[in-house]
Design an enzyme around this catalytic site. Sequence first.
Site, PDB file in Angstrom:
ATOM      1  N   THR A 168      -6.925  -2.500   8.857  1.00  0.00           N
ATOM      2  CA  THR A 168      -7.893  -1.578   9.448  1.00  0.00           C
ATOM      3  C   THR A 168      -9.234  -1.708   8.739  1.00  0.00           C
ATOM      4  O   THR A 168      -9.281  -1.768   7.505  1.00  0.00           O
ATOM      5  CB  THR A 168      -7.385  -0.120   9.351  1.00  0.00           C
ATOM      6  OG1 THR A 168      -6.083  -0.038   9.948  1.00  0.00           O
ATOM      7  CG2 THR A 168      -8.329   0.833  10.064  1.00  0.00           C
ATOM      8  N   TYR A 228       1.479  -1.248  -4.062  1.00  0.00           N
ATOM      9  CA  TYR A 228       1.084  -0.556  -2.836  1.00  0.00           C
ATOM     10  C   TYR A 228       2.226  -0.577  -1.824  1.00  0.00           C
ATOM     11  O   TYR A 228       2.581   0.458  -1.248  1.00  0.00           O
ATOM     12  CB  TYR A 228      -0.161  -1.225  -2.249  1.00  0.00           C
ATOM     13  CG  TYR A 228      -0.634  -0.634  -0.940  1.00  0.00           C
ATOM     14  CD1 TYR A 228      -1.402   0.523  -0.923  1.00  0.00           C
ATOM     15  CD2 TYR A 228      -0.316  -1.241   0.274  1.00  0.00           C
ATOM     16  CE1 TYR A 228      -1.843   1.065   0.275  1.00  0.00           C
ATOM     17  CE2 TYR A 228      -0.748  -0.712   1.477  1.00  0.00           C
ATOM     18  CZ  TYR A 228      -1.515   0.440   1.472  1.00  0.00           C
ATOM     19  OH  TYR A 228      -1.943   0.976   2.658  1.00  0.00           O
ATOM     20  N   SER A 251       2.034   2.525   5.988  1.00  0.00           N
ATOM     21  CA  SER A 251       1.366   1.248   6.196  1.00  0.00           C
ATOM     22  C   SER A 251       2.383   0.222   6.685  1.00  0.00           C
ATOM     23  O   SER A 251       3.580   0.316   6.368  1.00  0.00           O
ATOM     24  CB  SER A 251       0.741   0.756   4.884  1.00  0.00           C
ATOM     25  OG  SER A 251       0.308  -0.591   4.997  1.00  0.00           O
TER      26      SER A 251
END
Length: 264
Positions: free
Chosen positions: A204, A171, A158
């Site tokens: 996204t 994350y 990411s």
Amino acid sequence: MHETARDPWRLDGRWIVITGGSKGIGLGVAHELLRRGAHVGIIARDPEALETAHRELESAAPAGAEVASFRADTADEHDIARLDGELAGRIPVLHGFVANAGTGGLTSFLDLEVAEWDRIMRVNLRGTFLATQLAARRMIAGREADPDGDRSILVMSSVRAAQFRPGTLPYSCTKAALNQFVRAVAIELAPHRIRVNAVAPGMTVTPLMLERTPDVEEIAARRIPFGRAGQPADVAQASAYLLSEAAAFVTGANLAVDGGEALL
């Protein structure tokens, strides 16, 4: 007669398995791989989502392309052991693997609880490690049947690995760790002629993203140089390239698919 040269962008007859393949980016990748002629296997924890995705993919599959589905929690060692046997019984040679299953959350550092930290670490790091290790072992085992075929592992990273947004600490940490994981595993698996790369999506539009950020397109218009959010198809096409023989000499790479988001 001259033999027709193989199109390196095609994936005809290649078995590629995707974790987290029942929705979002994983499902988008599965559709793109089928379109390019691959046989596709999807792995997911939710049996209902898995069945729905399987039916959707089967209805879209071109003639000759096969679809398989496997229920498993890739962060669970017992599920991984069972999955190993199921893959060996269903897929004779594993050519490609996409470690896509992941999770996240939006919690500030001061409010972050240990349970939430552990949940994200378990899925994103432990799950990717166990599933990728399984895939690599399956690929090596398949060399006897298909000694010369290309093998490729793709890990879903990411832009958050390098571009932090408040509330995404665990994350972001997992994705940064996965970038190093890809580089290290690429070196270790190179002697086995297994390529290992990463794709790093930006913002996204997926069901999970829309659930957490309903105004994603409005935010993307302000933040992303291209003026829009990414779609699963954007990530899928980049993924298909790295899984194909068009990328036969590419390993340890991290391909940003973000409309320029990480440049800011």
